[in-house]
Design a protein around this motif. Structure first.
Motif, PDB file in Angstrom:
ATOM      1  N   ALA A 176     -11.070 -11.683  -9.417  1.00 49.37           N
ATOM      2  CA  ALA A 176      -9.276 -11.504  -8.859  1.00 49.37           C
ATOM      3  C   ALA A 176      -8.630 -12.917  -9.527  1.00 49.37           C
ATOM      4  O   ALA A 176      -6.891 -11.648  -9.712  1.00 49.37           O
ATOM      5  CB  ALA A 176      -9.441 -12.799  -7.072  1.00 49.37           C
ATOM      6  N   PRO A 183       0.073 -14.447  -9.054  1.00 52.39           N
ATOM      7  CA  PRO A 183       0.111 -13.813  -7.865  1.00 52.39           C
ATOM      8  C   PRO A 183       1.071 -13.575  -7.131  1.00 52.39           C
ATOM      9  O   PRO A 183       1.430 -12.753  -6.248  1.00 52.39           O
ATOM     10  CB  PRO A 183      -1.086 -15.242  -7.220  1.00 52.39           C
ATOM     11  CG  PRO A 183      -1.386 -15.679  -7.416  1.00 52.39           C
ATOM     12  CD  PRO A 183      -0.980 -16.094  -9.288  1.00 52.39           C
ATOM     13  N   ALA A 202      -9.623 -14.020  -3.299  1.00 49.79           N
ATOM     14  CA  ALA A 202      -7.868 -13.319  -3.059  1.00 49.79           C
ATOM     15  C   ALA A 202      -7.217 -14.560  -2.522  1.00 49.79           C
ATOM     16  O   ALA A 202      -6.120 -15.126  -3.313  1.00 49.79           O
ATOM     17  CB  ALA A 202      -7.874 -12.017  -3.676  1.00 49.79           C
ATOM     18  N   ILE A 207      -3.498 -15.043  -3.121  1.00 50.10           N
ATOM     19  CA  ILE A 207      -3.081 -13.605  -3.519  1.00 50.10           C
ATOM     20  C   ILE A 207      -2.879 -12.505  -2.227  1.00 50.10           C
ATOM     21  O   ILE A 207      -3.921 -12.666  -1.736  1.00 50.10           O
ATOM     22  CB  ILE A 207      -3.884 -13.206  -4.165  1.00 50.10           C
ATOM     23  CG1 ILE A 207      -4.405 -14.184  -5.525  1.00 50.10           C
ATOM     24  CG2 ILE A 207      -3.697 -11.814  -4.699  1.00 50.10           C
ATOM     25  CD1 ILE A 207      -5.726 -13.760  -6.958  1.00 50.10           C
TER      26      ILE A 207
END
Length: 319
Positions: A176, A183, A202, A207
């Motif tokens: 990730a 992000p 994530a 994210i």
């Protein structure tokens, strides 16, 4: 004496630790997060990363002061104002001191105490209001705010739904990070999300990611796992070929030939559509995928390998 009292550009020092079988993956994550791999287990950068994001980062020092000698630091820490708060100083064990310059446990504790005597305030070894770190790196000493990593990924191992071939949470977390090092403003998709291992890592890092899987039982398990940890993200049911939206990045954990009914044609189709729906594709596979990547007109940008008990996983970054 060379020292810096106030940094115009903030600097951060990170310490790393990783098992031998994951060194390639760790280096791939370093390149994604920081743009380079250091020669030691210490990394200095102007990039600020929460150390808990990485399964390999152990701690971070937000550099406040630096100097050629310990005495330089002792002089500078007298400027710290804590307004009655308590503090603790940590001599970071990971450093690049070698030979006669190495500092063993007892001396490290003595240095911590001496450093504390130069800071106006009350030391508290158990629950201080402020943590400070001291580290030796590249022939210089650095002192600053200290932040220790929390192994969030360990907590995520305890999923209500799991199966034996699922990706480890350590590898998923690194993947990730590799896919989305920054992000903010990035939209990601896991189009073959399985039980949601990558998605959970994530989501825990903020994210923006959605999931999809062709198997209704697996997709249901992913939703249950995601909800179990308090996260919220859609997991839709269907083939990657039916996705019409476009994303910044797709993380594709490839179905494995010797564990699933996926054929090479299925894998080629997944790669073709991953290229169609995303600008960047991170592939996780037990195979090198070289020919299929070339056929799908993806361009390999970077790669890492995880080896464990004769089992290999490739993490391949494509654009």
């Amino acid at each position: 004496m060379r020292r810096r009292l106030h940094l115009n550009t903030p600097e951060f020092i990170y310490t790393y630790a990783y098992p031998e079988e994951e060194v390639s993956l760790c280096h791939l994550e370093m390149r994604a997060l920081f743009g380079f791999v250091p020669e030691t287990s210490l990394l200095k950068s102007t990039t600020e990363i929460d150390p808990s994001r990485s399964p390999f980062i152990r701690e971070r020092i937000d550099v406040m002061y630096e100097g050629d000698k310990l005495e330089d630091i002792l002089e500078q820490v007298e400027q710290i104002e804590l307004h009655g708060d308590t503090f603790k100083v940590i001599f970071v064990k990971t450093n690049d001191l070698t030979g006669d310059d190495r500092i063993e446990y007892d001396e490290r504790r003595a240095i911590e105490r001496e450093m504390g005597m130069h800071i106006e305030g009350e030391a508290d070894v158990n629950k201080p209001d402020h943590w400070f770190g001291l580290v030796a790196m590249g022939g210089r000493w650095y002192f600053g705010r200290y932040l220790k990593s929390t192994a969030v990924w360990l907590h995520h191992m305890k999923k209500p739904r799991s199966y034996s071939i699922a990706l480890s949470t350590r590898v998923a977390r690194a993947a990730a990070n590799i896919a989305v090092p920054k992000p903010e403003g990035v939209r990601a998709i896991d189009p073959c999300c399985g039980i949601g291992t990558v998605m959970i890592e994530a989501l825990s890092m903020g994210i923006d990611i959605i999931g999809r899987d062709i198997n209704p039982l697996i997709a249901r398990g992913a939703r249950e796992n995601i909800a179990h940890f308090g996260y919220n993200a859609p997991v839709t049911l269907g083939d990657i070929a039916d996705i019409t939206e476009h994303y910044d990045v797709a993380i594709v954990d490839m179905p494995y030939n010797h564990f699933s009914k996926a054929t090479s044609e299925t894998q080629r189709s997944i790669l073709k559509h991953a290229r169609r729906i995303a600008d960047k594709v991170v592939i996780i596979s037990v195979e090198s995928m070289n020919e299929m990547i070339a056929e799908s007109e993806l361009t390999e940008l970077d790669r890492g390998v995880v080896r464990k008990a004769g089992f290999t996983r490739q993490i391949i970054v494509c654009g």
